[in-house]
Design a protein around this motif. Structure first.
Motif: not given
Length: 93
Positions: A53-73
Motif C-alpha cells: 500500500q505504501l509503494l502504491l501511495s508513493a506512486r500516486v503522490s509522485a504522479m500528483h507532483r509530476g515526478i516519475e516513480l517506477r519500480f524495477v522488478t
C-alpha cells in the motif's frame, strides 16, 4: 534541458508493518529530490500488504507532483506476485 538524474531507492529482504515508517521516509526523501525515482525491488524476499500500500501511495503522490516513480522488478519476483495477487497491474519490468 531537463534534469535526467534519477534517485534510486533499493528495497530488499523481508519488509512488513514494522518497516513501513523507514520505507516511507526513504520514499519521501526521494520524492523531495524532484527527479525521476527508481525503486529497485529485485532483492525483496517478502512484502506484506502494508508495504505494498505504501509503494502504491508513493506512486500516486509522485504522479500528483509530476515526478516519475517506477519500480524495477522482474516477472515472478515478490513485488510482482504481490501486485498480481492484489489485482494491480502496471509494474515496470
Amino acid at each position: 534541458m531537463g534534469d535526467t538524474r534519477e534517485t534510486e531507492v533499493r528495497l530488499e529482504g523481508t519488509l512488513g508493518l514494522r518497516d513501513v515508517e523507514a520505507v516511507r521516509e526513504r520514499l519521501e526523501a526521494a520524492l523531495k529530490s524532484e527527479t525521476s525515482v527508481v525503486v529497485d525491488v529485485k532483492k525483496l524476499v517478502d512484502v506484506d500488504i502494508s508495504v505494498l500500500q505504501l509503494l502504491l501511495s508513493a506512486r500516486v503522490s509522485a504522479m500528483h507532483r509530476g515526478i516519475e516513480l517506477r519500480f524495477v522488478t522482474s516477472h515472478g519476483d515478490v513485488l510482482h506476485e504481490a501486485m498480481d495477487r492484489a489485482g494491480i497491474f502496471g509494474v515496470s519490468r
